[in-house]
Design a protein around this motif. Structure first.
Motif, PDB file in Angstrom:
ATOM      1  N   ILE A   1       0.885  -1.156   0.000  1.00 35.22           N
ATOM      2  CA  ILE A   1       0.000   0.000   0.000  1.00 35.22           C
ATOM      3  C   ILE A   1       0.923   1.206   0.000  1.00 35.22           C
ATOM      4  CG2 ILE A   1      -1.780   1.255   1.252  1.00 35.22           C
ATOM      5  CD1 ILE A   1      -2.396  -1.501   2.642  1.00 35.22           C
ATOM      6  N   VAL A   2       0.790   2.059  -0.995  1.00 35.27           N
ATOM      7  CA  VAL A   2       1.622   3.252  -1.081  1.00 35.27           C
ATOM      8  C   VAL A   2       0.836   4.412  -0.494  1.00 35.27           C
ATOM      9  CG1 VAL A   2       2.922   4.788  -2.584  1.00 35.27           C
ATOM     10  CG2 VAL A   2       2.766   2.356  -3.130  1.00 35.27           C
ATOM     11  N   LEU A   3       1.439   5.095   0.479  1.00 35.07           N
ATOM     12  CA  LEU A   3       0.769   6.168   1.216  1.00 35.07           C
ATOM     13  C   LEU A   3       1.238   7.539   0.737  1.00 35.07           C
ATOM     14  CD1 LEU A   3       1.005   4.368   4.635  1.00 35.07           C
ATOM     15  CD2 LEU A   3      -1.050   4.698   3.246  1.00 35.07           C
ATOM     16  N   PRO A   4       0.525   8.600   1.109  1.00 34.03           N
ATOM     17  CA  PRO A   4       0.880   9.946   0.647  1.00 34.03           C
ATOM     18  C   PRO A   4       2.330  10.358   0.943  1.00 34.03           C
ATOM     19  CG  PRO A   4      -1.297   9.987   1.598  1.00 34.03           C
ATOM     20  CD  PRO A   4      -0.728   8.608   1.863  1.00 34.03           C
ATOM     21  N   SER A   5       2.894   9.881   2.031  1.00 32.80           N
ATOM     22  CA  SER A   5       4.282  10.219   2.365  1.00 32.80           C
ATOM     23  C   SER A   5       5.275   9.537   1.432  1.00 32.80           C
ATOM     24  CB  SER A   5       4.597   9.798   3.798  1.00 32.80           C
ATOM     25  OG  SER A   5       4.599   8.373   3.889  1.00 32.80           O
ATOM     26  N   GLY A   6       4.799   8.556   0.661  1.00 29.94           N
ATOM     27  CA  GLY A   6       5.684   7.736  -0.159  1.00 29.94           C
ATOM     28  C   GLY A   6       6.026   6.419   0.521  1.00 29.94           C
ATOM     29  N   LEU A   7       5.612   6.265   1.776  1.00 31.85           N
ATOM     30  CA  LEU A   7       5.855   5.040   2.536  1.00 31.85           C
ATOM     31  C   LEU A   7       5.083   3.881   1.918  1.00 31.85           C
ATOM     32  CD1 LEU A   7       7.119   3.840   5.164  1.00 31.85           C
ATOM     33  CD2 LEU A   7       4.960   4.396   6.294  1.00 31.85           C
ATOM     34  N   ASN A   8       5.756   2.747   1.777  1.00 34.71           N
ATOM     35  CA  ASN A   8       5.108   1.504   1.342  1.00 34.71           C
ATOM     36  C   ASN A   8       4.908   0.634   2.572  1.00 34.71           C
ATOM     37  OD1 ASN A   8       5.114   1.964  -1.484  1.00 34.71           O
ATOM     38  ND2 ASN A   8       7.273   1.444  -1.552  1.00 34.71           N
ATOM     39  N   VAL A   9       3.675   0.140   2.749  1.00 37.04           N
ATOM     40  CA  VAL A   9       3.377  -0.733   3.877  1.00 37.04           C
ATOM     41  C   VAL A   9       2.660  -1.972   3.376  1.00 37.04           C
ATOM     42  CG1 VAL A   9       3.222   1.192   5.514  1.00 37.04           C
ATOM     43  CG2 VAL A   9       1.141   0.342   4.434  1.00 37.04           C
ATOM     44  N   THR A  10       2.735  -3.030   4.171  1.00 34.94           N
ATOM     45  CA  THR A  10       1.947  -4.235   3.922  1.00 34.94           C
ATOM     46  C   THR A  10       1.253  -4.602   5.229  1.00 34.94           C
ATOM     47  OG1 THR A  10       3.869  -5.635   4.377  1.00 34.94           O
ATOM     48  CG2 THR A  10       3.389  -5.188   2.073  1.00 34.94           C
ATOM     49  N   LEU A  11       0.048  -5.106   5.091  1.00 32.13           N
ATOM     50  CA  LEU A  11      -0.697  -5.508   6.270  1.00 32.13           C
ATOM     51  C   LEU A  11      -0.051  -6.735   6.884  1.00 32.13           C
ATOM     52  CD1 LEU A  11      -3.246  -5.094   8.025  1.00 32.13           C
ATOM     53  CD2 LEU A  11      -4.397  -6.701   6.499  1.00 32.13           C
ATOM     54  N   GLN A  12       0.314  -6.654   8.164  1.00 29.98           N
ATOM     55  CA  GLN A  12       0.845  -7.824   8.853  1.00 29.98           C
ATOM     56  C   GLN A  12      -0.299  -8.632   9.441  1.00 29.98           C
ATOM     57  OE1 GLN A  12       4.353  -7.821  11.329  1.00 29.98           O
ATOM     58  NE2 GLN A  12       3.296  -9.088  12.816  1.00 29.98           N
ATOM     59  N   ASP A  13      -1.192  -7.962  10.181  1.00 29.51           N
ATOM     60  CA  ASP A  13      -2.329  -8.671  10.765  1.00 29.51           C
ATOM     61  C   ASP A  13      -3.382  -7.690  11.239  1.00 29.51           C
ATOM     62  OD1 ASP A  13      -1.213  -7.698  13.174  1.00 29.51           O
ATOM     63  OD2 ASP A  13      -0.414  -9.625  13.764  1.00 29.51           O
ATOM     64  N   VAL A  14      -4.520  -8.249  11.567  1.00 32.35           N
ATOM     65  CA  VAL A  14      -5.620  -7.503  12.160  1.00 32.35           C
ATOM     66  C   VAL A  14      -5.983  -8.240  13.444  1.00 32.35           C
ATOM     67  CG1 VAL A  14      -7.998  -6.711  11.904  1.00 32.35           C
ATOM     68  CG2 VAL A  14      -6.485  -6.785   9.899  1.00 32.35           C
ATOM     69  N   ILE A  15      -6.022  -7.506  14.529  1.00 31.44           N
ATOM     70  CA  ILE A  15      -6.351  -8.100  15.817  1.00 31.44           C
ATOM     71  C   ILE A  15      -7.646  -7.466  16.307  1.00 31.44           C
ATOM     72  CG2 ILE A  15      -5.615  -8.451  18.206  1.00 31.44           C
ATOM     73  CD1 ILE A  15      -2.706  -8.145  17.136  1.00 31.44           C
TER      74      ILE A  15
END
Length: 126
Positions: free
Chosen positions: A20-34
């Motif tokens: 997931i590419v965010l406005p800051s340019g940071l790329n993240v991936t979902l690790q988990d949902v608790i």
């Protein structure tokens, strides 16, 4: 407190496996949902290796606006699609996988809570 870790549900499907590419340019991936039954909280935890503040990585200030985007455009719609309702969403960014509840001092983690009782993500200061 009993926490139910939900992986592979509607919101952790194909979107969870993608960056997931965010406005800051940071790329993240979902690790988990608790999902915490009490106190009615959904925790969306994202892996974001670039936030490590020890190097030339992104600081909290650089990614602060990304939390609202993740709540508004990812977490809240995912819960709705899964037919889940909660009172609060907590968005977590972490530079490495961390077991929920474990003390991991070498890890960098940023958290932001949102009240969602009105159907919108309203930031709550800790």
């Amino acid at each position: 407190m009993k926490a139910l870790v939900i992986i592979g549900m509607v919101w952790a499907g194909a979107a969870g496996a993608q960056d997931i590419v965010l406005p800051s340019g940071l790329n993240v991936t979902l690790q988990d949902v608790i999902m915490d039954a009490a106190p009615d909280v959904a925790r969306f935890r994202f892996l974001a290796p670039a936030i490590d503040p020890a190097g030339a990585a992104l600081s909290y200030q650089a990614v602060a606006a990304d939390f609202q985007v993740l709540c508004d455009t990812y977490a809240l719609p995912a819960l709705a699609q899964a037919g889940q309702t909660v009172a609060e969403i907590v968005i977590t960014l972490m530079d490495r996988p961390v077991v929920f509840g474990d003390i991991t001092p070498e890890a960098t983690q940023y958290f932001e809570p949102y009240d969602v009782t009105t159907g919108a993500c309203i930031w709550e200061q800790f």
